[in-house]
Design an enzyme around this catalytic site. Structure first.
Site, PDB file in Angstrom:
ATOM      1  N   ASP A  17       1.357  -1.002   0.495  1.00  0.00           N
ATOM      2  CA  ASP A  17      -0.167  -0.110   0.037  1.00  0.00           C
ATOM      3  C   ASP A  17       1.215   0.880  -0.245  1.00  0.00           C
ATOM      4  OD1 ASP A  17      -2.011   1.036  -0.234  1.00  0.00           O
ATOM      5  OD2 ASP A  17      -2.393   1.801   2.197  1.00  0.00           O
ATOM      6  N   HIS A  34       2.042   3.464  -9.290  1.00  0.00           N
ATOM      7  CA  HIS A  34       1.727   1.503  -9.438  1.00  0.00           C
ATOM      8  C   HIS A  34       2.694   1.099 -10.153  1.00  0.00           C
ATOM      9  CE1 HIS A  34      -1.313   2.737  -7.705  1.00  0.00           C
ATOM     10  NE2 HIS A  34      -2.081   2.371  -8.564  1.00  0.00           N
ATOM     11  N   GLU A  64     -12.071  -4.811  -4.012  1.00  0.00           N
ATOM     12  CA  GLU A  64     -12.757  -3.341  -3.982  1.00  0.00           C
ATOM     13  C   GLU A  64     -11.756  -2.277  -4.423  1.00  0.00           C
ATOM     14  OE1 GLU A  64     -11.703  -5.128  -0.945  1.00  0.00           O
ATOM     15  OE2 GLU A  64     -14.372  -5.987  -1.215  1.00  0.00           O
ATOM     16  N   LEU A 128      11.861 -19.709  -4.942  1.00  0.00           N
ATOM     17  CA  LEU A 128      10.916 -18.611  -4.474  1.00  0.00           C
ATOM     18  C   LEU A 128       9.385 -18.957  -5.138  1.00  0.00           C
ATOM     19  CD1 LEU A 128       9.829 -16.719  -2.137  1.00  0.00           C
ATOM     20  CD2 LEU A 128      10.539 -14.767  -4.187  1.00  0.00           C
TER      21      LEU A 128
HETATM   22  C1  IPE Z   1      -5.389  -2.595  -0.642  1.00  0.00           C
HETATM   23  O1  IPE Z   1      -5.087  -1.327  -0.572  1.00  0.00           O
HETATM   24  C2  IPE Z   1      -5.330  -3.414  -1.424  1.00  0.00           C
HETATM   25  C3  IPE Z   1      -4.095  -3.316  -2.184  1.00  0.00           C
HETATM   26  C4  IPE Z   1      -2.904  -2.839  -1.617  1.00  0.00           C
HETATM   27  C5  IPE Z   1      -3.540  -4.136  -3.820  1.00  0.00           C
HETATM   28  P1  IPE Z   1      -6.257  -0.342  -0.201  1.00  0.00           P
HETATM   29  O2  IPE Z   1      -5.408   0.702  -0.388  1.00  0.00           O
HETATM   30  O3  IPE Z   1      -7.044  -0.708  -1.872  1.00  0.00           O
HETATM   31  O4  IPE Z   1      -7.043  -0.350   0.908  1.00  0.00           O
HETATM   32  P2  IPE Z   1      -7.864   0.584   1.987  1.00  0.00           P
HETATM   33  O5  IPE Z   1      -9.012   1.073   0.432  1.00  0.00           O
HETATM   34  O6  IPE Z   1      -6.940   1.747   2.161  1.00  0.00           O
HETATM   35  O7  IPE Z   1      -8.051  -0.145   3.019  1.00  0.00           O
HETATM   36  C1  IPE Z   2      -1.730   0.194  -3.109  1.00  0.00           C
HETATM   37  O1  IPE Z   2      -1.284   1.909  -3.948  1.00  0.00           O
HETATM   38  C2  IPE Z   2      -1.741  -0.561  -4.798  1.00  0.00           C
HETATM   39  C3  IPE Z   2      -3.104  -0.757  -4.946  1.00  0.00           C
HETATM   40  C4  IPE Z   2      -4.454  -0.320  -4.227  1.00  0.00           C
HETATM   41  C5  IPE Z   2      -3.633  -1.328  -6.233  1.00  0.00           C
HETATM   42  P1  IPE Z   2      -2.670   2.495  -3.523  1.00  0.00           P
HETATM   43  O2  IPE Z   2      -3.085   2.980  -4.386  1.00  0.00           O
HETATM   44  O3  IPE Z   2      -3.606   2.213  -2.434  1.00  0.00           O
HETATM   45  O4  IPE Z   2      -1.884   3.868  -2.811  1.00  0.00           O
HETATM   46  P2  IPE Z   2      -1.824   4.449  -1.655  1.00  0.00           P
HETATM   47  O5  IPE Z   2      -3.110   4.373  -0.116  1.00  0.00           O
HETATM   48  O6  IPE Z   2      -3.569   5.892  -2.457  1.00  0.00           O
HETATM   49  O7  IPE Z   2      -1.253   6.122  -1.433  1.00  0.00           O
HETATM   50 MG    MG Z   3      -4.312   2.226  -0.345  1.00  0.00          MG
END
Ligand code: IPE
Ligand code: IPE
Ligand code: MG
Length: 245
Positions: A17, A34, A64, A128
């Site tokens: 995240d 990303h 989600e 792995l």
């Molecule tokens: C969880 O991160 C999903 C991934 C890292 C793929 P999110 O950014 O979607 O989670 P929330 O919305 O903060 O809970």
């Molecule tokens: C996690 O990074 C990757 C995915 C959910 C695909 P985020 O895109 O949720 O990054 P933040 O949380 O908005 O910084």
């Molecule tokens: Mg996020």
């Protein structure tokens, strides 16, 4: 007395995240975060293999995440298709066996073909196991396992459910890492993380480097995993092992 080196986690699971915030702080579009996240994953895979971690399971796209703006969702889909083409031969050279975990309905034909091809091309590797959870949700996983058992007329026991879950090919995660500062599971590996050690890092995923991984592993090694027992019981088991050795 002989000192036993603390065990490296056999299976690490990561909620990668913080990509969006990494990009926004640099006045870049979220998709640039990303992209950087893919680089970070490549580095993490190599680092895990070098440390003898045997299974790495990462959350790349949640059930989600479809609710994000369309440009971001399509950017993520394009990135995945591109990464499949580019990264798989390199991963295979490093002995990585790929599995894609998640609902495939709803993904493009091109993407599904890429996932299947990558799994087939790396099926012989054993250094792995890399499970990439894409269009995955923990509740989806449990509900799907239950539906499979019901369809086969099998009893809904814990063992049967466990065997029908999407990660039945690997042991449960030992260490569950979430980067990006949030302290929640966000529907990742709900069933499998029952006894995982949780570790939350404030680093954004693109910044999560080898040193950060080592900090997480070191924190894991300081934990006492009791599985419901008492500390004294574990101590007794430990001294029994030492006497036997
Ligand atoms: C969880 O991160 C999903 C991934 C890292 C793929 P999110 O950014 O979607 O989670 P929330 O919305 O903060 O809970
Ligand atoms: C996690 O990074 C990757 C995915 C959910 C695909 P985020 O895109 O949720 O990054 P933040 O949380 O908005 O910084
Ligand atoms: Mg996020």
């Amino acid at each position: 007395m002989k000192q036993v080196a603390p065990a490296v986690p056999h299976h690490i699971a990561i909620v990668m995240d913080g990509n969006g915030r990494w990009a926004t702080r640099r006045f870049l579009p979220r998709v640039a975060g990303h992209k950087q996240g893919v680089e970070s994953l490549r580095r993490c895979v190599k680092a895990c293999a070098a440390r003898d971690v045997r299974v790495l399971t990462v959350f790349a796209f949640s059930s989600e995440n479809w609710n994000r703006p369309v440009e971001e969702v399509s950017g993520l889909m394009d990135l995945m298709v591109g990464a499949l083409g580019r990264e798989v031969p390199k991963l295979s050279q490093d002995g990585v066996r790929l599995h894609f975990i998640g609902e495939r309905g709803g993904l493009s034909d091109k993407m599904i073909a890429g996932l299947v091809q990558a799994e087939t091309a790396t099926a012989h590797n054993n250094r792995l196991v890399l499970n990439v959870c894409f269009n995955y949700g923990g509740r989806w996983d449990i509900a799907r396992a239950a539906a499979q058992l019901a369809a086969r007329g099998e009893p809904l026991t814990e063992a049967n459910l466990d065997a029908a879950m999407a990660l039945a090919h690997v042991p449960d995660p030992d260490l569950f890492i979430r980067t990006g500062g949030e302290q929640r599971l966000s529907n990742f590996l709900l069933w499998q993380s029952a006894y995982a050690e949780l570790y939350f890092s404030d680093k954004l995923w693109p910044e999560f480097d080898e040193a950060a991984l080592d900090d997480a592993i070191a924190a894991f090694q300081r934990r006492e995993r009791r599985y419901g027992q008492t500390s004294e019981q574990l101590g007794a088991a430990g001294s029994r092992d030492q006497q036997a050795a």
